[in-house]
Motif scaffolding. Structure first.
Motif, PDB file in Angstrom:
ATOM      1  N   SER A   1       0.814  -1.214   0.000  1.00 59.64           N
ATOM      2  CA  SER A   1       0.000   0.000   0.000  1.00 59.64           C
ATOM      3  C   SER A   1       0.850   1.269   0.000  1.00 59.64           C
ATOM      4  O   SER A   1       0.349   2.352  -0.260  1.00 59.64           O
ATOM      5  CB  SER A   1      -0.945   0.018   1.207  1.00 59.64           C
ATOM      6  N   PHE A   2       2.175   1.118   0.254  1.00 62.31           N
ATOM      7  CA  PHE A   2       3.029   2.311   0.264  1.00 62.31           C
ATOM      8  C   PHE A   2       4.428   2.108  -0.312  1.00 62.31           C
ATOM      9  O   PHE A   2       5.127   3.060  -0.609  1.00 62.31           O
ATOM     10  CB  PHE A   2       3.142   2.883   1.686  1.00 62.31           C
ATOM     11  N   LEU A   3       4.858   0.855  -0.510  1.00 63.97           N
ATOM     12  CA  LEU A   3       6.251   0.631  -0.890  1.00 63.97           C
ATOM     13  C   LEU A   3       6.436   0.010  -2.269  1.00 63.97           C
ATOM     14  O   LEU A   3       7.300   0.448  -3.023  1.00 63.97           O
ATOM     15  CB  LEU A   3       6.939  -0.251   0.166  1.00 63.97           C
ATOM     16  N   ASN A   4       5.671  -1.025  -2.614  1.00 58.20           N
ATOM     17  CA  ASN A   4       6.026  -1.727  -3.841  1.00 58.20           C
ATOM     18  C   ASN A   4       4.848  -2.120  -4.735  1.00 58.20           C
ATOM     19  O   ASN A   4       4.986  -3.009  -5.567  1.00 58.20           O
ATOM     20  CB  ASN A   4       6.907  -2.940  -3.537  1.00 58.20           C
ATOM     21  N   HIS A   5       3.728  -1.464  -4.587  1.00 58.92           N
ATOM     22  CA  HIS A   5       2.638  -1.573  -5.581  1.00 58.92           C
ATOM     23  C   HIS A   5       2.076  -0.175  -5.750  1.00 58.92           C
ATOM     24  O   HIS A   5       2.228   0.441  -6.788  1.00 58.92           O
ATOM     25  CB  HIS A   5       1.580  -2.586  -5.135  1.00 58.92           C
TER      26      HIS A   5
ATOM     27  N   GLU B   1      30.930   8.733   0.628  1.00 56.25           N
ATOM     28  CA  GLU B   1      31.264   7.683  -0.346  1.00 56.25           C
ATOM     29  C   GLU B   1      31.113   8.230  -1.762  1.00 56.25           C
ATOM     30  O   GLU B   1      30.175   8.985  -2.050  1.00 56.25           O
ATOM     31  CB  GLU B   1      30.330   6.479  -0.183  1.00 56.25           C
ATOM     32  N   GLU B   2      32.026   7.854  -2.622  1.00 53.74           N
ATOM     33  CA  GLU B   2      31.916   8.241  -4.032  1.00 53.74           C
ATOM     34  C   GLU B   2      31.011   7.225  -4.729  1.00 53.74           C
ATOM     35  O   GLU B   2      31.346   6.046  -4.836  1.00 53.74           O
ATOM     36  CB  GLU B   2      33.303   8.265  -4.686  1.00 53.74           C
ATOM     37  N   ILE B   3      29.853   7.699  -5.162  1.00 57.30           N
ATOM     38  CA  ILE B   3      28.863   6.847  -5.824  1.00 57.30           C
ATOM     39  C   ILE B   3      28.457   7.529  -7.120  1.00 57.30           C
ATOM     40  O   ILE B   3      28.087   8.705  -7.114  1.00 57.30           O
ATOM     41  CB  ILE B   3      27.627   6.632  -4.913  1.00 57.30           C
ATOM     42  N   ASN B   4      28.553   6.796  -8.231  1.00 54.92           N
ATOM     43  CA  ASN B   4      28.129   7.400  -9.497  1.00 54.92           C
ATOM     44  C   ASN B   4      27.034   6.590 -10.200  1.00 54.92           C
ATOM     45  O   ASN B   4      26.628   6.934 -11.311  1.00 54.92           O
ATOM     46  CB  ASN B   4      29.317   7.637 -10.431  1.00 54.92           C
ATOM     47  N   LYS B   5      26.548   5.549  -9.530  1.00 56.48           N
ATOM     48  CA  LYS B   5      25.480   4.753 -10.129  1.00 56.48           C
ATOM     49  C   LYS B   5      24.736   3.997  -9.036  1.00 56.48           C
ATOM     50  O   LYS B   5      25.332   3.523  -8.079  1.00 56.48           O
ATOM     51  CB  LYS B   5      26.050   3.768 -11.144  1.00 56.48           C
ATOM     52  N   ILE B   6      23.411   3.891  -9.222  1.00 53.66           N
ATOM     53  CA  ILE B   6      22.553   3.078  -8.357  1.00 53.66           C
ATOM     54  C   ILE B   6      22.146   1.857  -9.175  1.00 53.66           C
ATOM     55  O   ILE B   6      21.786   1.985 -10.348  1.00 53.66           O
ATOM     56  CB  ILE B   6      21.280   3.854  -7.934  1.00 53.66           C
ATOM     57  N   LEU B   7      22.179   0.672  -8.552  1.00 53.45           N
ATOM     58  CA  LEU B   7      21.758  -0.566  -9.214  1.00 53.45           C
ATOM     59  C   LEU B   7      20.676  -1.230  -8.381  1.00 53.45           C
ATOM     60  O   LEU B   7      20.775  -1.303  -7.158  1.00 53.45           O
ATOM     61  CB  LEU B   7      22.948  -1.527  -9.363  1.00 53.45           C
ATOM     62  N   THR B   8      19.615  -1.691  -9.054  1.00 52.06           N
ATOM     63  CA  THR B   8      18.556  -2.438  -8.402  1.00 52.06           C
ATOM     64  C   THR B   8      18.120  -3.570  -9.321  1.00 52.06           C
ATOM     65  O   THR B   8      18.711  -3.783 -10.376  1.00 52.06           O
ATOM     66  CB  THR B   8      17.374  -1.521  -8.010  1.00 52.06           C
ATOM     67  N   ILE B   9      17.100  -4.275  -8.903  1.00 56.85           N
ATOM     68  CA  ILE B   9      16.567  -5.391  -9.676  1.00 56.85           C
ATOM     69  C   ILE B   9      15.087  -5.144  -9.895  1.00 56.85           C
ATOM     70  O   ILE B   9      14.412  -4.598  -9.026  1.00 56.85           O
ATOM     71  CB  ILE B   9      16.828  -6.734  -8.938  1.00 56.85           C
ATOM     72  N   GLU B  10      14.580  -5.523 -11.067  1.00 62.37           N
ATOM     73  CA  GLU B  10      13.150  -5.311 -11.286  1.00 62.37           C
ATOM     74  C   GLU B  10      12.349  -6.289 -10.450  1.00 62.37           C
ATOM     75  O   GLU B  10      12.827  -7.354 -10.118  1.00 62.37           O
ATOM     76  CB  GLU B  10      12.810  -5.398 -12.776  1.00 62.37           C
ATOM     77  N   ALA B  11      11.176  -5.957 -10.056  1.00 58.87           N
ATOM     78  CA  ALA B  11      10.462  -4.744 -10.372  1.00 58.87           C
ATOM     79  C   ALA B  11      10.300  -3.850  -9.150  1.00 58.87           C
ATOM     80  O   ALA B  11      10.321  -2.626  -9.268  1.00 58.87           O
ATOM     81  CB  ALA B  11       9.087  -5.067 -10.942  1.00 58.87           C
ATOM     82  N   SER B  12      10.168  -4.433  -7.964  1.00 58.52           N
ATOM     83  CA  SER B  12       9.800  -3.650  -6.779  1.00 58.52           C
ATOM     84  C   SER B  12      10.841  -2.617  -6.374  1.00 58.52           C
ATOM     85  O   SER B  12      10.493  -1.610  -5.762  1.00 58.52           O
ATOM     86  CB  SER B  12       9.536  -4.576  -5.595  1.00 58.52           C
TER      87      SER B  12
ATOM     88  N   VAL C   1      20.227   5.529 -12.443  1.00 59.63           N
ATOM     89  CA  VAL C   1      19.865   4.237 -11.873  1.00 59.63           C
ATOM     90  C   VAL C   1      19.820   3.215 -13.009  1.00 59.63           C
ATOM     91  O   VAL C   1      19.353   3.517 -14.112  1.00 59.63           O
ATOM     92  CB  VAL C   1      18.524   4.293 -11.104  1.00 59.63           C
ATOM     93  N   VAL C   2      20.339   2.034 -12.733  1.00 57.42           N
ATOM     94  CA  VAL C   2      20.299   0.914 -13.677  1.00 57.42           C
ATOM     95  C   VAL C   2      19.555  -0.205 -12.971  1.00 57.42           C
ATOM     96  O   VAL C   2      19.755  -0.421 -11.781  1.00 57.42           O
ATOM     97  CB  VAL C   2      21.729   0.430 -14.037  1.00 57.42           C
ATOM     98  N   PHE C   3      18.677  -0.894 -13.696  1.00 53.20           N
ATOM     99  CA  PHE C   3      18.042  -2.041 -13.060  1.00 53.20           C
ATOM    100  C   PHE C   3      18.315  -3.302 -13.852  1.00 53.20           C
ATOM    101  O   PHE C   3      18.344  -3.304 -15.070  1.00 53.20           O
ATOM    102  CB  PHE C   3      16.535  -1.833 -12.823  1.00 53.20           C
ATOM    103  N   ALA C   4      18.571  -4.371 -13.094  1.00 47.66           N
ATOM    104  CA  ALA C   4      18.790  -5.680 -13.698  1.00 47.66           C
ATOM    105  C   ALA C   4      17.435  -6.228 -14.108  1.00 47.66           C
ATOM    106  O   ALA C   4      16.493  -6.243 -13.315  1.00 47.66           O
ATOM    107  CB  ALA C   4      19.460  -6.615 -12.698  1.00 47.66           C
TER     108      ALA C   4
END
Length: 192
Positions: free
Chosen positions: A24-28, A49-60, A76-79
């Motif tokens: 109801s608030f996070l992943n739908h 921290e030196e960060i130049n990219k965010i990586l996640t996984i689909e879908a949530s 952001v890149v998603f697998a």
């Protein structure tokens, strides 16, 4: 993160099999204002921290990762979990077992979006058994990029994933660690 824990207590639903529904608030349905606060908290926890990219996984994880990436001012890149016609050319791929779906996926990232100059922060909604995080870490290693750490919104502290990831030396920041859930009473206890 008190704001998140309060929201989980208020709107989270415990289902059979140690499933915590926060759809109801996070992943739908997504509370983008909450996501922005989550992004600011991850920015604070990975300060310096030196960060130049965010990586996640689909879908949530995509929605959260996008807002976090906006706070960090990085892409952001998603697998992806399936090979599509849109992914042409060379890819990094590994297998990931999903706790929620009880199946194994091949996850894929096009090589053009992840490489040796990248300093990557993994962002995901849940950490249970750690398989998604392990798979994303493997993609980063395969690409020659540097894994800076992982930011998890909700960790199930009573499952092995957090201990597994921490034992690998990965800087893991979980905003809410659930120590126990009671399906009958609806009670959720958090680690402080």
């Amino acid at each position: 993160m008190k704001l998140l824990k309060d929201r989980i207590r208020k709107d989270g639903k415990i289902k059979e099999g140690n499933v915590l529904k926060v759809d109801s608030f996070l992943n739908h349905q997504m509370d983008v204002n909450l996501f922005h606060e989550i992004g600011k908290e991850f920015k604070r926890r990975f300060e310096g921290e030196e960060i130049n990219k965010i990586l996640t996984i689909e879908a949530s994880g995509i929605g959260i990762a996008c807002v976090v990436a906006e706070v960090f001012n990085v892409p952001v890149v998603f697998a992806k979990k399936t090979q599509t016609k849109n992914i042409a050319g060379d890819v990094y791929t590994t297998k990931v077992e999903s706790f929620t779906h009880s199946r194994v996926y091949d996850i894929i990232v096009a090589k053009e979006f992840l490489g040796k100059d990248d300093k990557v922060l993994i962002i995901d909604d849940f950490l249970a058994n750690g398989k998604a995080l392990e798979g994303l870490a493997q993609l980063i290693e395969d690409s020659g990029a540097t894994l800076i750490g992982a930011g998890i919104v909700i960790e199930k502290g009573f499952q092995i994933g957090g201990d597994l990831i921490r034992s690998r030396g990965i800087h893991l920041e979980s905003l809410a660690i659930v120590d126990s859930m009671d399906e009958k009473t609806g009670e959720i206890l958090f680690r402080d």
